[in-house]
Design an enzyme around this catalytic site. Structure first.
Site, PDB file in Angstrom:
ATOM      1  N   GLY A   1     -52.318  69.010 -16.444  1.00  0.00           N
ATOM      2  CA  GLY A   1     -51.862  70.085 -17.314  1.00  0.00           C
ATOM      3  C   GLY A   1     -50.512  69.732 -17.909  1.00  0.00           C
ATOM      4  N   GLU A   2     -49.698  70.745 -18.229  1.00  0.00           N
ATOM      5  CA  GLU A   2     -48.364  70.539 -18.829  1.00  0.00           C
ATOM      6  C   GLU A   2     -48.455  69.949 -20.226  1.00  0.00           C
ATOM      7  OE1 GLU A   2     -45.932  67.894 -16.491  1.00  0.00           O
ATOM      8  OE2 GLU A   2     -46.129  69.057 -14.665  1.00  0.00           O
ATOM      9  N   GLY A   3     -49.636  69.822 -20.784  1.00  0.00           N
ATOM     10  CA  GLY A   3     -49.781  69.148 -22.069  1.00  0.00           C
ATOM     11  C   GLY A   3     -49.737  67.638 -21.955  1.00  0.00           C
TER      12      GLY A   3
END
Lengths: 319, 319
Positions: B285-287
């Site tokens: 996640g987190e981009g």
């Protein structure tokens, strides 16, 4: 490979603020780099794309969509910053060196002669070894040479068997007739050199080409100097295949940068036991797919070295 | 999309010093960017990773390997430059903004209540639309939120049917019991809201979460402002799914940055008709996967704009 550097990298990786394994192949890459650089943390401060350029007598047999003169012209384009690889290297701050392997003097046509004499093949491999000079910490091996996917197909077929049709592809974009001419050229070359292809180095000398010999030399030298290697596309992989055929662990310091759209690349990488990092449908050569992979490797090292640990960041680890 | 910009991009691409199509998906990306930015050549001068962070009542049901407090702690880590996404953005010169969607006030547990009221869902979507402020030319949509893969699974199951087991995965790394609890939570949520999930926006409101609503708003706003979007992983894709369920062309301005190791992501991307750019086994996640994809997009634009034409480089085109 350094077991100590691997252990240190793994220990640090386990403490970084992320679930274990959440960075997937980036974590594997950090470990692999540390193993072969023999240091923890690993670095990618001086990555270099080396383009090995050669010219091939077999190009006169209508095996490419482009005239043989393009090889020299592309060397000029690399020098002038005009090519795709120039833009990719500039985007990711990766060095670029071009090795001109006598592109104005093509090797003899492999369907009738050996590409190189024994001494020329050895000297070309030695020249390729110079790619790792200058304290680089990652080598991306790429190439340029009108006709060289035909040569790579002949070499792959010699190393791994199967039919010429299994190893030829459209290269720069030949039509069906061109593809048939490529298979025919491979068949003729293998027939001409029959009985002399069991030794991988002899196969390289006879049905290979200068940039393939130089790439094999560069990959070999990189290992001795603890420089991990990114192999670009089909032709670079065929050169690597010579080393793999000699010793199946010879490419453990290498990663396949990408899966090329050249159809036989998938089969070849399976033989080499390499899993490509990227799959973007590219088939340009010039080290372009490898340089994109190098950007991923830079990111892997940036994460490994720059992230905080759970303790440093005051983040709760799993219960 | 601008047909004019596509035509201009295609015309330039055809003249660049490379065989037609040799840059594979990089060429498709240049064209796609031009279409949605409405300009030729396209640019990636101001790319931005937007991380939408939310907290979820369902996290109390043992669906994550980490305590819910980690969401707030990770926001601090992003602010201090400690996380993986900070390193990736720094490596590729990509901007980073974090949107805190009231992470200290979790949404109600979706197994017993709706995650948001109608007005809160609408306001959160509107807040997400602010991600595209400031003249960015590429938006990478990412998230953070302990418990949000459970919410994404519930939403995906509501939108696309199938069993809860089809849509849950190990997220941050839950064990078999945790995985069973996730499936149970999804089953309970769908049962609780049965009969109210046919409208995708109502499904988002009931079994979604704030960061999912904000991401849907951001993706929607980006299209109106001609900003192409990179969707990061499973949770961002589930948010995008709300728009896709409303209108199957709603994500034409989006590309899937990568295939996550979260097992249901492949199934979800197939439903969204998106082909991921990268497949690196990541599930952070987190981009993070989207930001790596943005590096590839930068390279695509660098090649498209920086390469010389055959004429400029004095290279012979195919015969």
């Amino acid at each position: 490979p350094s077991a100590e550097a691997v252990a240190a990298t793994r220990a640090r990786e386990a403490q970084l603020v992320k679930p274990a394994g959440a960075l997937g192949r980036l974590e594997e890459i950090s470990e692999w780099l540390a193993a072969w650089q023999g240091k923890a943390p690993p670095t990618v401060s001086r990555p270099l794309v080396a383009i090995f350029a050669g010219a091939h007598g077999v190009a006169s047999r209508g095996v490419s969509a482009y005239p043989a003169s393009v090889t020299r012209q592309m060397l000029d384009a690399f020098g002038n910053g005009h090519a795709a690889i120039n833009q990719i290297c500039a985007t990711f701050d990766v060095g670029l060196k071009v090795f001109d392997l006598a592109v104005d003097r093509p090797t003899p046509d492999i369907t009738t002669d050996a590409a190189m004499s024994e001494s020329e093949c050895a000297a070309t491999m030695a020249y390729g070894m110079e790619a790792i000079a200058g304290g680089i910490d990652l080598l991306i091996v790429g190439e340029m040479g009108i006709g060289n996917t035909t040569v790579a197909a002949a070499l792959s077929c010699a190393l791994y068997g199967g039919a010429p049709e299994d190893w030829v592809g459209r290269g720069t974009g030949v039509d069906d007739e061109g593809l048939a001419r490529k298979a025919e050229a491979v068949r003729a070359a293998l027939k001409r050199h029959e009985g002399h292809l069991a030794d991988p180095l002899e196969a390289l000398r006879r049905v290979g080409g200068r940039e393939l010999a130089a790439m094999a030399g560069a990959i070999l030298a990189a290992r001795l100097e603890r420089v991990p290697v990114v192999i670009d596309g089909y032709v670079a992989s065929a050169a690597a295949g010579v080393l793999h055929a000699l010793d199946s662990s010879a490419l453990d310091h290498c990663v396949a940068g990408h899966l090329s759209a050249e159809t036989a690349h998938r089969r070849l990488l399976q033989r080499l036991e390499l899993k490509p990092l990227l799959d973007l449908g590219m088939r340009l050569g010039e080290g372009s797919g490898g340089a994109l992979a190098a950007a991923m490797i830079k990111a892997a090292v940036a994460c490994h070295t720059g992230m905080a640990t759970f303790a440093e960041a005051a983040v709760a680890d799993r219960g």
